[in-house]
Design an enzyme around this catalytic site. Structure first.
Site, mmCIF file in Angstrom:
data_model
loop_
_atom_site.group_PDB
_atom_site.id
_atom_site.type_symbol
_atom_site.label_atom_id
_atom_site.label_comp_id
_atom_site.label_asym_id
_atom_site.label_seq_id
_atom_site.Cartn_x
_atom_site.Cartn_y
_atom_site.Cartn_z
ATOM 1 N N GLY A 183 7.163 4.404 -5.285
ATOM 2 C CA GLY A 183 7.262 3.938 -3.716
ATOM 3 C C GLY A 183 6.979 5.026 -2.823
ATOM 4 N N ILE B 263 6.102 0.487 -9.020
ATOM 5 C CA ILE B 263 5.860 -0.083 -10.306
ATOM 6 C C ILE B 263 7.043 -0.320 -11.176
ATOM 7 C CG2 ILE B 263 4.304 -0.151 -12.410
ATOM 8 C CD1 ILE B 263 2.307 1.371 -10.419
ATOM 9 N N TYR C 251 1.327 -0.698 -3.138
ATOM 10 C CA TYR C 251 2.116 -0.040 -4.025
ATOM 11 C C TYR C 251 1.910 1.097 -4.742
ATOM 12 C CZ TYR C 251 -1.069 -1.446 -7.571
ATOM 13 O OH TYR C 251 -2.443 -1.701 -8.453
ATOM 14 N N CYS C 252 2.810 1.779 -5.260
ATOM 15 C CA CYS C 252 2.536 3.072 -6.127
ATOM 16 C C CYS C 252 3.441 3.218 -7.002
ATOM 17 C CB CYS C 252 2.579 4.122 -4.912
ATOM 18 S SG CYS C 252 4.087 4.427 -4.303
ATOM 19 N N THR C 253 3.623 4.320 -7.670
ATOM 20 C CA THR C 253 4.425 4.540 -8.932
ATOM 21 C C THR C 253 5.916 4.148 -8.663
ATOM 22 O OG1 THR C 253 2.716 6.110 -9.398
ATOM 23 C CG2 THR C 253 4.747 5.867 -10.804
#
Ligand code: ZN
Ligand code: ZN
Length: 357
Positions: free
Chosen positions: A202, A227, A198-200
């Site tokens: 996508g 997220i 995952y990241c901020t």
């Protein structure tokens, strides 16, 4: 026609204040073939400037990556405009979890080589062969699975203030660095484990998942919309929130609160704190975590050296920083020589080996 930002941040802030209108902060990205990024950039600037859009938008031959704010009552006009562009029709807009009218104070639309500085040579692998996109519900299920390794694709200064429970959080300054570390640590498990990332918002996982598949990982999953979208779905579907702390964002808000946990410490005294600040010495500008007590004691500075400098007359400060750039260093806050407490902390937080990987 003026196709560049005209007002200073201060002038803009005054205008927003005066208008007294709610603004909406949002982000989106799309990989798409853009033949003439400069021309596309100018077209966007003309329309968005009229709509009072502010933000940071990158355009490249490979697509567009935008983080911006606009008056809430212009949202429909903005959406209608996006829908006139083939590859942006019906695109998912990540609406910020925490709103702030001052999140962006300038409109900067920039043409770049890439929409994320990922340091990858895209010719060497198939960027379209991505991981499986999963929503919040499926993601929650996957990360409870003993056979899953959950990896945070962001940098150390982002995961430091918030991350998913049990996530591996590489202690890196750049995306590129994290790829090799993760590959090396998981090389025994390319076929038998689920690699979930995952990241901020996508965007970083779009390339990372394709990269890891190219490197031989068989079961690669990525959190769709990152997220931000996860938080929205958790609320909407009444799911359990497995993210602890704050989501770091690259605008004036600096972070959005996802859960009430404070998981970081003041870089100067070690007290629980997750509020980032920039060192008041303009020649330093280090971004780091500082509690209110240290803020007062240190005059908003990262070190006694910086504190001494800002006490000097302005002309002397200016002479001192002549010819010195700081832009490359401000995010290396965890690594600054000026933060002895944080350096000690790094050894303990080197959680990579101890994790369930
Ligand atoms: Zn402190
Ligand atoms: Zn400083």
């Amino acid at each position: 026609m003026q196709l560049y930002n005209k007002l200073s941040a201060k002038e803009r802030a005054a205008l927003i204040e005066e208008a007294g209108k709610d603004r909406l902060t949002l982000s989106f990205y799309q990989y798409a073939k853009i033949e003439n990024p400069q021309e596309f950039r100018d077209q966007l600037f003309i329309v968005w400037d009229k709509l009072d859009v502010l933000g940071r938008i990158y355009i490249a031959n490979e697509g567009i990556n935008g983080q911006l704010s606009l008056p809430a009552d212009r949202f429909n006009a903005f959406k209608t405009h996006l829908d006139t562009i083939d590859f942006l029709k019906d695109i998912r807009l990540n609406i910020a979890v925490e709103q702030d009218n001052m999140s962006f104070l300038k409109l900067k639309v920039k043409v770049r080589k890439k929409i994320v500085a990922d340091g990858l040579n895209d010719e060497t692998f198939d960027v379209t062969n991505k991981g499986v996109h999963v929503g919040a519900e499926k993601f929650n299920e996957l990360i409870e699975d003993d056979n899953t390794v959950l990896v945070d694709m962001r940098n150390h200064y982002e995961s430091e203030i918030g991350h998913f429970k049990n996530a591996v959080t590489p202690d890196v300054d750049t995306f590129r660095e994290s790829l090799d570390i993760i590959e090396d640590d998981l090389k025994e498990h390319k076929e038998d484990k689920n690699l979930v990332m995952y990241c901020t918002g996508g965007i970083r996982c779009e390339k990372a998942s394709a990269y890891f598949k190219h490197k031989g990982f068989k079961n690669v999953f990525q959190l769709e919309g990152g997220i931000i979208e996860y938080t929205r779905q958790v609320k909407e579907q009444d799911l359990e929130n497995k993210f602890i702390g704050k989501n770091f964002v690259f605008d004036e808000r600096r972070a959005e609160k996802i859960s009430d946990d404070v998981i970081a410490q003041c870089h100067q005294c070690g007290a629980p704190c997750d509020v980032h600040t920039n060192c008041a010495n303009d020649a330093c500008h280090l971004l780091f975590i500082q509690c209110d007590k240290c803020k007062a004691e240190m005059d908003n500075c990262c070190s006694s050296t910086c504190k001494e400098i800002i006490a000097l007359p302005y002309e002397e400060q200016k002479a001192l920083r002549k010819g010195q750039g700081n832009s490359n260093d401000i995010f290396k806050k965890g690594r600054s020589e000026n933060l002895p407490f944080k350096k000690d902390l790094r050894n303990i937080s080197d959680n990579f080996k101890s994790n369930k990987a």
